[in-house]
Design an enzyme around this catalytic site. Structure first.
Site, short mmCIF file in Angstrom:
data_model
loop_
_atom_site.label_atom_id
_atom_site.label_comp_id
_atom_site.label_asym_id
_atom_site.label_seq_id
_atom_site.Cartn_x
_atom_site.Cartn_y
_atom_site.Cartn_z
N LYS A 22 45.64 35.01 60.47
CA LYS A 22 44.77 35.59 59.43
C LYS A 22 44.24 36.94 59.86
CE LYS A 22 40.31 34.18 59.13
NZ LYS A 22 39.32 35.29 59.16
N ASN A 23 43.73 37.01 61.10
CA ASN A 23 43.01 38.22 61.50
C ASN A 23 43.94 39.38 61.87
OD1 ASN A 23 40.73 36.86 60.88
ND2 ASN A 23 40.25 36.30 63.00
N CYS A 116 31.68 35.25 56.76
CA CYS A 116 31.01 34.06 57.29
C CYS A 116 29.58 34.41 57.75
CB CYS A 116 31.76 33.53 58.52
SG CYS A 116 33.25 32.65 58.09
N ARG A 121 26.10 40.74 61.99
CA ARG A 121 27.41 41.42 61.85
C ARG A 121 27.28 42.84 61.33
NH1 ARG A 121 31.71 37.09 59.70
NH2 ARG A 121 33.10 38.25 61.09
N ASP A 304 35.87 31.90 67.99
CA ASP A 304 36.35 31.16 66.81
C ASP A 304 36.77 29.74 67.15
OD1 ASP A 304 37.99 34.02 65.23
OD2 ASP A 304 35.90 33.47 65.47
N ARG A 396 39.72 29.54 53.38
CA ARG A 396 39.82 30.98 53.68
C ARG A 396 40.76 31.21 54.85
NH1 ARG A 396 34.89 33.49 55.45
NH2 ARG A 396 36.42 35.14 55.76
C1 EPZ Z 1 36.55 39.46 63.97
O1 EPZ Z 1 35.29 39.64 63.34
C2 EPZ Z 1 37.14 38.21 63.35
N1 EPZ Z 1 37.32 38.43 61.92
C3 EPZ Z 1 36.21 37.03 63.60
O2 EPZ Z 1 36.87 35.88 63.10
C4 EPZ Z 1 36.01 36.86 65.09
O3 EPZ Z 1 35.05 35.82 65.30
C5 EPZ Z 1 35.51 38.15 65.70
O4 EPZ Z 1 36.41 39.22 65.39
C6 EPZ Z 1 35.41 38.06 67.23
O5 EPZ Z 1 36.67 37.75 67.75
C7 EPZ Z 1 38.40 39.15 61.53
O6 EPZ Z 1 39.20 39.60 62.32
C8 EPZ Z 1 38.57 39.31 60.04
P1 EPZ Z 1 33.46 41.85 66.08
P2 EPZ Z 1 34.48 41.03 63.56
O7 EPZ Z 1 33.31 43.16 65.42
O8 EPZ Z 1 35.46 42.13 63.64
C9 EPZ Z 1 28.91 42.82 66.90
C10 EPZ Z 1 37.15 33.95 61.85
O9 EPZ Z 1 36.62 32.85 61.96
N2 EPZ Z 1 29.20 44.09 66.23
O10 EPZ Z 1 34.38 41.70 67.25
O11 EPZ Z 1 33.41 41.09 62.58
C11 EPZ Z 1 29.00 41.63 65.94
O12 EPZ Z 1 27.78 41.44 65.26
C12 EPZ Z 1 36.31 35.19 61.97
O13 EPZ Z 1 38.39 34.15 61.68
C13 EPZ Z 1 28.24 45.10 66.27
O14 EPZ Z 1 27.16 44.93 66.83
O15 EPZ Z 1 33.86 40.75 65.00
C14 EPZ Z 1 29.31 40.49 66.87
O16 EPZ Z 1 28.10 40.02 67.44
C15 EPZ Z 1 34.83 34.88 62.13
N3 EPZ Z 1 28.51 46.28 65.66
C16 EPZ Z 1 30.17 41.14 67.96
O17 EPZ Z 1 29.92 42.55 67.87
C17 EPZ Z 1 29.70 46.51 65.02
O18 EPZ Z 1 29.89 47.63 64.49
C18 EPZ Z 1 31.66 40.93 67.78
O19 EPZ Z 1 31.98 41.33 66.47
C19 EPZ Z 1 30.66 45.48 65.01
C20 EPZ Z 1 30.40 44.28 65.62
#
Ligand code: EPZ
Length: 423
Positions: A22-23, A116, A121, A304, A396
């Site tokens: 998916k991702n 989610c 986020r 995840d 999803r």
């Molecule tokens: C991706 O989300 C995935 N989603 C998530 O999978 C996954 O849990 C996550 O990466 C971590 O591996 C998709 O790829 C569509 P991050 P993403 O940016 O990109 C903080 C699932 O179940 N952060 O790596 O949103 C954020 O709040 C989903 O398939 C900032 O602070 O994750 C989090 O605490 C859920 N500022 C941490 O970093 C930013 O600009 C990691 O977030 C971006 C993120």
């Protein structure tokens, strides 16, 4: 509305094929907008998030045709860089279209992302990257709009590792003038898959999979054909379900390297895990041993899979501590597991699980995608009948979840039900 009815305590046996990731699919589908020629993407999972992304891309005037696990995109007919469809606020990854549209047309406007409810986020690191490339960013009336007369490469140091920011800024940088260097980049397999797809289209990206990604801007991207990598989180979910039901399961179409951290953790729990070239064989050996889990960025333990594994830890021998280091609100499934007899306490980002000999079926509600996976696993291993609600979350990210588990011998059915409002 629909729910799953599961009669548990049946060991899973047999073979199940993994779907596409998916991702990876979401980043790659967004990337097709940058191409000047048609793109054919294979091994797409048939899940709600992929359908929504197709509809959003189609709303831009891009020609989109799809059948089963394939989709054809032709952005030569694109008419706008403004994402107006309310679908975009339903799914967080719609924000990948900001980077892609910025690269294609120099501007983008899109509703602020949804997704989610597992934490705040923010997207500050995405914005930091776009601004470093020369874009102006405006957030108002629940929309984010970016524009740049010209995108110029720069060195961008992410304050924190972010999968989304890494992919989004990589998308924006592929046609920027000169060199862009992403430092402290995410290393997940789906980052690598997106980079590989962009390079197939003619981009010049090196270092994906390490924490420094270098992108040499090119003038244009052509079309191409590509097949998505297998979904490491879906695979991990089935590995955990096999262990949780004391089963014997082969999962095929797998890249075992992507599963190393979970495989090692399951082996620590006493589960047998055997790697083939493109499959993983998991055999449960009775009640697993308790372990401690700390989620981290790849190649650490994936956040995840924290929720699915915590379901298994509920019946482990001994006490486990789960530390969720990535998201601040990713324990909501534990309240539901307590309805089944789980013994769990949480304190901030830590959950303390005291293993019990078995769980008992109950009516439980998924609050997010991977919480839903955890509840299905709990139902599969519980004694008696479990009803799982909130399938809109599960659908999803999991293709045909009840069909795949049924094929492995689970007693699981998807049935409609009427809510009080009659929907
Ligand atoms: C991706 O989300 C995935 N989603 C998530 O999978 C996954 O849990 C996550 O990466 C971590 O591996 C998709 O790829 C569509 P991050 P993403 O940016 O990109 C903080 C699932 O179940 N952060 O790596 O949103 C954020 O709040 C989903 O398939 C900032 O602070 O994750 C989090 O605490 C859920 N500022 C941490 O970093 C930013 O600009 C990691 O977030 C971006 C993120």
């Amino acid at each position: 509305m629909e729910k799953l009815i599961i009669n548990g305590s049946r060991p899973l046996n047999g073979t199940v094929k993994a779907s596409g990731a998916k991702n990876a699919a979401l980043g790659i589908m967004a990337a097709t907008v940058i191409a000047n020629g048609p793109c054919l993407i294979g091994n797409l999972p048939e899940i709600e998030d992929v359908e929504i992304m197709k509809d959003i891309i189609h709303s831009l005037g891009v020609k989109v045709k799809s059948k089963k696990n394939q989709a054809y995109f032709d952005a030569s007919t694109m008419t706008t860089s403004d994402v107006e469809t309310p679908l975009a606020s339903k799914m967080r990854a719609s924000y990948y279209l900001i980077g892609a549209l910025l690269a294609k047309t120099g501007r983008a406007s899109i509703p602020l992302p949804g997704g989610c409810q597992i934490g705040a986020r923010p997207i500050d690191q995405h914005i930091k990257g776009f601004k470093a490339l020369g874009a102006t960013v405006d957030i108002s009336e629940n929309r984010i709009s970016v524009s740049a007369r010209k995108l110029v490469g720069d060195e961008i140091y992410f304050d924190s590792v972010s999968v989304g920011a890494t992919i989004n800024v990589m998308l924006a940088a592929v046609r920027a003038e000169g060199t862009t260097k992403l430092v402290n980049a995410a290393r997940e397999p789906h980052v690598v898959d997106t980079a590989n797809f962009l390079n197939l289209l003619g981009a010049s990206i090196r270092g994906a999979g390490t924490d420094v990604i270098t992108i040499e801007g090119v003038s244009e991207l052509k079309g191409g054909e590509y097949s998505i990598i297998p979904d490491q989180i879906e695979i991990g979910t089935y590995m955990i379900a096999a262990a949780a039901t004391n089963g014997n399961v082969y999962i095929t179409d797998v890249i075992p390297k992507h599963m190393e951290t979970l495989s090692a953790k399951l082996e620590d729990m006493g589960v047998t895990v055997e790697n083939g070239d493109d499959y993983i064989h998991v055999v449960g050996n009775g009640r697993p041993y308790a372990v401690n889990v700390k989620t981290s960025v790849y190649p650490g333990f994936p956040t995840d899979l924290q929720q699915p594994l915590s379901a298994l830890l509920c019946i482990a021998q001994g006490n486990s501590t789960v530390t969720e280091n990535i998201f601040e609100n990713r324990f909501r499934h534990l309240e539901e597991l307590k309805k089944m007899g789980a013994s769990v306490e949480t304190e901030g980002r830590r959950a303390f699980i005291t293993g019990v000999s078995s769980l008992t079926g109950a009516k439980i509600m998924a609050s997010d995608l991977r919480a839903g996976a955890a509840l299905v696993i709990a139902g599969l291993m519980a004694e008696g009948e479990t009803e799982v609600y909130g399938l809109e979350h599960i659908d999803r990210g999991y293709e045909s979840i009840e069909k795949k588990f049924s094929k492995l011998g689970a007693d699981i059915k998807r049935v409609p039900y009427l809510t009080r409002s009659g929907s």
